[in-house]
Design an enzyme around this catalytic site. Structure first.
Site, short mmCIF file in Angstrom:
data_model
loop_
_atom_site.label_atom_id
_atom_site.label_comp_id
_atom_site.label_asym_id
_atom_site.label_seq_id
_atom_site.Cartn_x
_atom_site.Cartn_y
_atom_site.Cartn_z
CG ASN A 168 -7.73 2.58 5.39
OD1 ASN A 168 -8.44 1.61 5.10
ND2 ASN A 168 -7.46 2.92 6.64
CG ASN A 213 -9.46 -1.10 1.76
OD1 ASN A 213 -9.03 -2.23 1.97
ND2 ASN A 213 -9.37 -0.13 2.66
CD GLU A 214 -10.15 -2.06 6.20
OE1 GLU A 214 -10.07 -0.91 6.68
OE2 GLU A 214 -9.41 -2.99 6.56
CD GLU A 255 -2.87 1.14 2.42
OE1 GLU A 255 -3.69 2.06 2.51
OE2 GLU A 255 -2.83 0.16 3.19
CD GLN A 283 0.61 -1.94 4.05
OE1 GLN A 283 1.52 -1.40 3.44
NE2 GLN A 283 -0.42 -1.27 4.49
CE1 TYR A 306 -3.54 -6.07 9.38
CE2 TYR A 306 -5.74 -5.11 9.34
CZ TYR A 306 -4.54 -5.38 8.72
OH TYR A 306 -4.33 -4.96 7.42
CD GLU A 344 -6.22 -4.45 4.71
OE1 GLU A 344 -6.00 -4.13 5.91
OE2 GLU A 344 -6.69 -3.67 3.87
#
Length: 503
Positions: free
Chosen positions: A72, A172-173, A27, A350, A244, A292
């Site tokens: 993001n 994304n999200e 990213e 990442q 996460y 992710e």
């Protein structure tokens, strides 16, 4: 000594190992791109400005696929800013990470890096501040062969052949209030469906990923996926998952059981997707893209706000990983492999510097974090089919996830070579566990080809620029093979891999 046992059977196949399970994520965030993969002034930079030490480590890590350019970041990204002559590219604010994006690296440069790293690109389109037309435009630029305005622009920029990107994330999200362009599930479901239909009109065999919940703790978890898929079920192939994990308040026991939550996450989304399919009377199955996942000490990030000044590539969430973190990462890979029938793509977030297995110093060395090792060895050894396991193991109580087994494991079998590989973790913070693996169903001629363990007397030991090999994989001599049973001594708080083969 504590004991656990499992019997393996080559007929108990979950699914083939998907190479896309071993994806990563780049990213435009912090130092992932700039001084991460790209640093033209570095002594080890190649002719395109890419750090060859990082390229070598990415290949060693065994990464098969990279999700790009966010994250993001993508929800405010104008892809066209990153193509054409560098001196003409605009500098922009990145609202997601409060930094300045120079656009020195765009899709052409990243595609060149991906070719050098021998990885597939998973491309994410901006559905935060943009929509259908912009998705079609970037698709035309990267995938249309020639003869149109944007394909000819790509050719003029030096890429005669299209990039042939097959796997596309539809935003994304967008369930997250933090996301630029945050949407309700109804709004996003309609937009994802219309974007998917348009992209399929351009290239019917694309594989498309709809945004799922950005966390199983989201208040909309489950209902978000249900609403989105009601609109997009027939035109997407995947729904995404993000998760996460971190140790909270010294609760190491709960942290080591993080894969229990990943299993719950996967099972819940599979059930939700299948319920929507049943309502729609569809025989199609939606797969999961766990694009992710990692250990991330999010609580530290939330207590340390983003930089006040707008800078290029400021250090952001550069977590330092210890032994326990590596054991959890290895266990999360066990969970992903266990669900290979439905989780057929995944990206550890990442790749470099930003919550990453690879760290760099600007102008200086690159080194492996502890979490590098279980990922690399799993990517190297997991081949053939994933086997279904029923482990008989003692359990323990956790404050966060309830009762959890002390031993978790997965196994793969490669019919082409006969190799059987067992990946196992011991979550016990005090004691080793003797793990007996019954292999009689595979015949009597298997031998131990290699065995590895990652552990340390100090579960909080970590690697650094000064001591990059403080924590690494070590050959394990604690494996015996007798009468068709391999007995593996699993040290406390350890990740382990054993490959058995025929002479």
């Amino acid at each position: 000594m504590l004991r656990a046992r499992v019997a393996l059977n080559p007929a108990a196949v979950v699914a083939p190992v998907s190479r896309r399970t071993f994806g990563s994520f780049v990213e435009h965030m912090g130092r992932c791109v700039y001084t991460g993969i790209y640093e033209p002034g570095h002594p080890l930079a190649d002719e395109d400005g890419f750090r060859t030490d990082v390229l070598a480590l990415a290949r060693e890590l065994g990464v098969s696929m990279i999700r790009y350019p966010g994250g993001n970041f993508v929800s405010g990204y104008r892809w066209e800013d990153g193509v054409g002559p560098r001196e003409q590219r605009p500098r922009r604010r990145d609202l997601a990470w409060r930094s300045i994006e120079t656009n020195e690296v765009g899709i052409d440069e990243f595609a060149k890096w991906a070719e050098k790293a021998d990885v597939e690109i998973m491309y994410a389109v901006n559905l935060g501040t943009r929509g259908v037309q912009e998705a079609l435009d970037v698709h035309e630029y990267v995938n249309h062969p020639e003869g149109t305005a944007l394909s000819e622009q790509r050719r003029a920029n030096g890429a005669e052949k299209p990039y042939g990107i097959k796997l596309w994330c539809l935003g994304n999200e967008l369930d997250g209030p933090w996301q630029t362009g945050h949407k309700t599930p109804e709004e996003y479901g309609l937009l994802a469906a219309s974007t998917a239909r348009a992209l399929r009109s351009a290239e019917p065999d694309l594989e498309l990923v709809a945004c799922g919940s950005s966390s199983s703790s989201m208040p909309t978890f489950g209902t978000w996926e249900s609403t989105v898929l009601e609109h997009a079920y027939d035109v997407v192939d995947y729904v995404s998952c993000h998760a996460y994990y971190e140790e909270h308040d010294g609760d190491l026991g709960s942290f080591l059981a993080s894969a229990v939550d990943m299993d719950f996450f996967v099972n819940s989304i599979v059930a939700t997707a299948d319920a929507v399919g049943a309502r729609l009377k569809s025989t199609k199955k939606i797969n999961l893209s766990f694009d992710e996942w990692n250990v991330w000490y999010l609580s530290r990030f939330q207590n340390a706000p983003l930089p006040e000044e707008w800078k290029v590539a400021p250090p952001v969430i550069e977590d330092r990983y210890n032994v326990a973190d590596a054991v959890v990462v290895g266990n999360l890979l066990i969970s992903l492999l266990r669900h290979s029938d439905r989780v057929t793509a995944a990206c550890q977030a990442q790749l470099v510097n930003v919550i990453a297995p690879i760290m760099t110093e600007p102008g200086g060395p690159a080194w492996k974090q502890t979490i590098f090792h279980p990922f690399a060895k799993t990517a190297a050894l997991a081949k053939g089919d994933v086997l279904r396991l029923h482990i008989d193991a003692p359990s323990y109580d956790t404050a966060k996830y309830g009762t959890a087994p002390l031993v978790d494991a997965v196994a793969t079998h490669d019919p082409a070579t006969g190799d059987v590989t067992v990946f196992a973790v011991n979550r016990d913070v005090e004691n080793p566990v003797e793990f007996a693996v019954d292999l009689t169903a595979f015949g009597a001629d298997l031998t131990v080809a290699e065995s590895w363990t990652l552990t340390d007397d100090d579960v909080y030991a970590y690697n650094s620029k000064e001591d990059p090999e403080r924590v690494t994989l070590r050959p394990s001599g604690a494996v015996t093979l007798d009468a068709g049973t391999a007995t593996i001594t699993l040290p406390r708080v350890s990740w382990n891999a054993v490959r058995l083969s025929r002479p």
